[in-house]
Scaffold this motif. Structure first.
Motif, PDB file in Angstrom:
ATOM      1  N   VAL A   1       7.022   1.871 -14.359  1.00 42.53           N
ATOM      2  CA  VAL A   1       7.725   3.043 -13.833  1.00 42.53           C
ATOM      3  C   VAL A   1       6.774   3.947 -13.069  1.00 42.53           C
ATOM      4  N   ILE A   2       5.581   4.150 -13.605  1.00 40.02           N
ATOM      5  CA  ILE A   2       4.644   5.066 -12.965  1.00 40.02           C
ATOM      6  C   ILE A   2       4.121   4.496 -11.650  1.00 40.02           C
ATOM      7  N   LEU A   3       3.928   3.195 -11.560  1.00 40.60           N
ATOM      8  CA  LEU A   3       3.501   2.602 -10.290  1.00 40.60           C
ATOM      9  C   LEU A   3       4.561   2.800  -9.213  1.00 40.60           C
ATOM     10  N   LYS A   4       5.809   2.580  -9.560  1.00 40.76           N
ATOM     11  CA  LYS A   4       6.891   2.754  -8.597  1.00 40.76           C
ATOM     12  C   LYS A   4       6.987   4.209  -8.139  1.00 40.76           C
ATOM     13  N   GLN A   5       6.825   5.112  -9.101  1.00 38.63           N
ATOM     14  CA  GLN A   5       6.926   6.521  -8.756  1.00 38.63           C
ATOM     15  C   GLN A   5       5.783   6.943  -7.833  1.00 38.63           C
ATOM     16  N   ARG A   6       4.561   6.530  -8.170  1.00 36.81           N
ATOM     17  CA  ARG A   6       3.417   6.912  -7.334  1.00 36.81           C
ATOM     18  C   ARG A   6       3.502   6.244  -5.958  1.00 36.81           C
ATOM     19  N   GLN A   7       4.072   5.064  -5.876  1.00 35.77           N
ATOM     20  CA  GLN A   7       4.268   4.425  -4.571  1.00 35.77           C
ATOM     21  C   GLN A   7       5.174   5.282  -3.686  1.00 35.77           C
ATOM     22  N   GLN A   8       6.286   5.719  -4.245  1.00 32.72           N
ATOM     23  CA  GLN A   8       7.220   6.538  -3.476  1.00 32.72           C
ATOM     24  C   GLN A   8       6.567   7.834  -3.016  1.00 32.72           C
ATOM     25  N   GLU A   9       5.820   8.455  -3.927  1.00 29.85           N
ATOM     26  CA  GLU A   9       5.199   9.740  -3.595  1.00 29.85           C
ATOM     27  C   GLU A   9       4.106   9.574  -2.546  1.00 29.85           C
TER      28      GLU A   9
ATOM     29  N   LEU B   1      -1.365  -0.046 -14.070  1.00 25.57           N
ATOM     30  CA  LEU B   1      -1.870   1.116 -13.345  1.00 25.57           C
ATOM     31  C   LEU B   1      -2.534   0.771 -12.019  1.00 25.57           C
ATOM     32  N   ARG B   2      -2.328  -0.437 -11.524  1.00 29.70           N
ATOM     33  CA  ARG B   2      -2.905  -0.815 -10.232  1.00 29.70           C
ATOM     34  C   ARG B   2      -1.947  -1.735  -9.509  1.00 29.70           C
ATOM     35  N   GLY B   3      -1.797  -1.518  -8.191  1.00 31.51           N
ATOM     36  CA  GLY B   3      -0.913  -2.375  -7.429  1.00 31.51           C
ATOM     37  C   GLY B   3      -1.077  -2.170  -5.940  1.00 31.51           C
ATOM     38  N   SER B   4      -0.328  -2.952  -5.175  1.00 29.64           N
ATOM     39  CA  SER B   4      -0.358  -2.836  -3.720  1.00 29.64           C
ATOM     40  C   SER B   4       1.025  -3.130  -3.174  1.00 29.64           C
ATOM     41  N   TYR B   5       1.296  -2.621  -1.968  1.00 31.65           N
ATOM     42  CA  TYR B   5       2.592  -2.875  -1.347  1.00 31.65           C
ATOM     43  C   TYR B   5       2.434  -2.925   0.158  1.00 31.65           C
ATOM     44  N   LEU B   6       3.435  -3.508   0.794  1.00 32.50           N
ATOM     45  CA  LEU B   6       3.393  -3.752   2.228  1.00 32.50           C
ATOM     46  C   LEU B   6       4.283  -2.755   2.955  1.00 32.50           C
ATOM     47  N   LEU B   7       3.732  -2.186   4.030  1.00 29.40           N
ATOM     48  CA  LEU B   7       4.508  -1.408   4.977  1.00 29.40           C
ATOM     49  C   LEU B   7       4.723  -2.294   6.195  1.00 29.40           C
ATOM     50  N   GLU B   8       5.942  -2.706   6.409  1.00 30.79           N
ATOM     51  CA  GLU B   8       6.246  -3.634   7.494  1.00 30.79           C
ATOM     52  C   GLU B   8       6.495  -2.863   8.787  1.00 30.79           C
ATOM     53  N   GLY B   9       5.633  -3.077   9.786  1.00 31.72           N
ATOM     54  CA  GLY B   9       5.770  -2.377  11.047  1.00 31.72           C
ATOM     55  C   GLY B   9       6.327  -3.276  12.143  1.00 31.72           C
ATOM     56  N   GLU B  10       6.723  -2.647  13.259  1.00 32.60           N
ATOM     57  CA  GLU B  10       7.268  -3.413  14.380  1.00 32.60           C
ATOM     58  C   GLU B  10       6.217  -4.320  15.009  1.00 32.60           C
ATOM     59  N   LYS B  11       4.944  -3.861  15.040  1.00 30.91           N
ATOM     60  CA  LYS B  11       3.882  -4.609  15.710  1.00 30.91           C
ATOM     61  C   LYS B  11       2.953  -5.321  14.710  1.00 30.91           C
ATOM     62  N   SER B  12       2.655  -4.678  13.603  1.00 35.45           N
ATOM     63  CA  SER B  12       1.803  -5.276  12.565  1.00 35.45           C
ATOM     64  C   SER B  12       2.161  -4.656  11.226  1.00 35.45           C
TER      65      SER B  12
ATOM     66  N   LEU C   1      -4.500   3.963 -10.570  1.00 39.90           N
ATOM     67  CA  LEU C   1      -4.221   5.214 -11.272  1.00 39.90           C
ATOM     68  C   LEU C   1      -5.229   5.464 -12.383  1.00 39.90           C
ATOM     69  N   THR C   2      -5.311   6.708 -12.798  1.00 45.19           N
ATOM     70  CA  THR C   2      -6.232   7.116 -13.858  1.00 45.19           C
ATOM     71  C   THR C   2      -5.645   6.815 -15.236  1.00 45.19           C
ATOM     72  N   PRO C   3      -6.479   6.874 -16.286  1.00 45.52           N
ATOM     73  CA  PRO C   3      -5.970   6.680 -17.652  1.00 45.52           C
ATOM     74  C   PRO C   3      -5.415   7.962 -18.270  1.00 45.52           C
ATOM     75  N   GLU C   4      -5.189   8.992 -17.485  1.00 43.24           N
ATOM     76  CA  GLU C   4      -4.651  10.242 -18.019  1.00 43.24           C
ATOM     77  C   GLU C   4      -3.227  10.068 -18.535  1.00 43.24           C
ATOM     78  N   ASN C   5      -2.775  11.038 -19.326  1.00 41.48           N
ATOM     79  CA  ASN C   5      -1.413  11.006 -19.849  1.00 41.48           C
ATOM     80  C   ASN C   5      -0.401  10.964 -18.715  1.00 41.48           C
ATOM     81  N   GLN C   6      -0.652  11.689 -17.640  1.00 48.37           N
ATOM     82  CA  GLN C   6       0.139  11.626 -16.418  1.00 48.37           C
ATOM     83  C   GLN C   6      -0.747  10.982 -15.348  1.00 48.37           C
ATOM     84  N   PRO C   7      -0.721   9.652 -15.231  1.00 51.46           N
ATOM     85  CA  PRO C   7      -1.679   8.950 -14.365  1.00 51.46           C
ATOM     86  C   PRO C   7      -1.561   9.378 -12.896  1.00 51.46           C
TER      87      PRO C   7
END
Length: 501
Positions: free
Chosen positions: A400-408, A464-475, A483-489
């Motif tokens: 959940v936290i990875l998805k949230q931080r991705q959006q933010e 707490l670690r991940g990657s995602y793709l931003l698909e562009g028109e040209k590349s 993310l950190t090990p904090e209570n709110q990573p």
């Protein structure tokens, strides 16, 4: 872009990795004829009198087949219920018993072995600065004892009294404890003796009551004279172009290193137990050994070797690294696949089992020929199955936290507007990354990529670690963060790179 609001997240939740391929089982079944041909060729090439093999998938014996005879003189066919001596495949049962006793608070793996075997107090170790031999040393073949195949195989029926007399007479060492991996049947025999001392039961009774019976392995045994003749596999050796039957060995003090006699049907239940330890998850844990301790058994504790030019029997070169776990061998190949299991060899017999924790598949094979080379063929079968069926490991769902931080994070890019005040980044972030440099990099790379037409789902490496793709028109652009090990990573590390479309 607009300023973001970082929303606090709830307590950390966990979803275990899962298989996402709905056609997985069907494709496995399609490989059965290839597996059969591999074993048929193996049996013919190696003059195997009798062979049985089975594929365990997701904790169930999914497929099995047998070839040849358990008794050549009576032409008794091999079945999945035929009982073979599995030799050193017994060692993991000994390790499991030690961990059961450890988990019960009755011993520690770092206890000196002499605490339970006083006869070891007078051993003269190889050097004066050598540490005491511990249970952990014995479990990982690190006690300094010399490699003892095939000598150890012939000690199977020794008594406890003979074992202690052997210890009292002084043991010859090849290394100081804790320095080198060197395979030792004696070490596991001593662990069996320790199990007896701590539990107050014979080794065999302890294993029967605490492992075999709970798993439903009701046909497995230790002494061959207790087995009905029609179920017992006889052992053979090929000499002068003819089969010679090898006298079966009685069970004894060395049973802890290689005395178990089991069938494919029975042993598959034991393999299923090990496979069920993966992945870590939030479910009831009611096995004879808790899942975390089983995974501890599978860990590579003592490095044993590497072969950068290892070649599979089909000719494919793929380097491997090997280690010894607790009563189990561990192997990682050039593709990052991890295999856990053990082989077994005694006069008249050769056996092996292996499984891949992340793939949910395992293989077992028993043969009644002296030291039959079942290890390479089992490895080949698993490799072939993965490649022919296009199997992939379990996939970890994004937390959940990875998805949230991705959006933010995505809402901040590429301008990084008000990033320092966003509350999204850890206290180290802008000390390690200059904001102006981040803005310049993002502006340049986003302009090159063109309009972003799709934000792909994040691919987690862990919680707490991940990657995602931003698909562009040209590349396309790849965004990764940790993310950190904090209570709110919060985001502590970030990378942006261009990838080809």
């Amino acid at each position: 872009m607009s300023t973001i609001l970082v929303v606090p997240v709830c307590a950390q939740t966990y979803q275990p990795p899962v298989f996402t391929d709905v056609e997985r089982q069907k494709r496995i079944e399609e490989v059965y004829p290839i597996i059969d041909k591999l074993y048929e060729d193996f049996a013919e090439k190696n003059r195997i009198p009798g062979l049985v093999y089975g594929l365990v998938v997701d904790g169930k014996l999914m497929y099995s087949k047998s070839l040849g005879f358990t008794d050549l003189s009576k032409k008794m066919p091999v079945t999945s219920q035929s009982l073979f001596r599995v030799a050193s495949m017994s060692k993991s049962f000994t390790a499991m018993a030690i961990l059961q006793l450890r988990d019960a608070g009755k011993l520690s793996l770092d206890d000196a072995a002499e605490r339970y075997i006083p006869e070891m107090k007078n051993l003269k170790l190889l050097t004066t600065d050598a540490p005491s031999i511990t249970l952990r040393h014995l479990l990982t073949h690190a006690a300094g004892f010399p490699e003892d195949n095939p000598w150890g195989d012939r000690q199977l029926d020794a008594t406890n009294e003979e074992l202690m007399a052997f210890v009292k007479n002084q043991i010859s060492f090849s290394n100081a404890p804790g320095i080198e991996y060197e395979y030792s049947n004696l070490g596991f025999t001593l662990l069996g003796y320790i199990i007896e001392k701590v539990s107050g039961k014979t080794y065999q009774n302890y294993i029967n009551e605490n492992i075999l019976t709970p798993l439903g392995m009701t046909h497995s045994a230790w002494e061959y004279t207790d087995i009905p003749a029609e179920q017992l596999a006889h052992g053979y050796r090929w000499i002068d172009n003819a089969w010679t039957e090898v006298p079966l060995l009685h069970d004894g003090a060395y049973g802890a290193m290689g005395g178990l006699i089991s069938s494919l049907d029975d042993f598959s239940k034991y393999v299923a137990l090990h496979m069920a330890a993966w992945p870590p998850r939030n479910e009831p844990d009611n096995g004879p050994l808790r899942r975390s301790s089983l995974r501890e058994m599978h860990h590579p504790w003592n490095f044993s070797g590497s072969n950068p030019t290892y070649t599979f029997p089909d000719g494919r070169m793929c380097g491997i690294t090997t280690a010894y776990a607790y009563g189990l061998s561990w192997l990682r190949d050039c593709d990052g696949r991890e295999f856990v299991g053990h082989s077994g060899g005694l006069p008249g017999f050769g056996s092996n089992w292996r499984f891949l924790p992340e793939y949910g598949i395992g293989i077992i094979s028993f043969a009644n020929r002296t030291y039959a080379p079942t290890t390479p063929i089992n490895l080949q079968v698993l490799d072939t199955l993965i490649r022919k069926a296009n199997l992939t490991p379990r996939q970890l769902p994004a937390s959940v936290i990875l998805k949230q931080r991705q959006q933010e994070l995505t809402r901040l890019l590429p301008a990084w507007t008000n990033a320092e005040a966003s509350g999204l980044f850890a206290e180290n972030f802008f000390d390690d990354y200059a904001l102006a440099a981040l803005q310049q990099e993002a502006k340049r790379m986003f302009e090159k990529a063109g309009k972003i037409i799709k934000v792909h789902e994040i691919i987690p490496e862990n919680q707490l670690r991940g990657s995602y793709l931003l698909e562009g028109e040209k590349s396309n652009l790849r965004v990764s963060f940790t993310l950190t090990p904090e209570n709110q990573p919060l985001i502590q590390e970030y990378r942006l790179r261009e990838v080809e479309k």
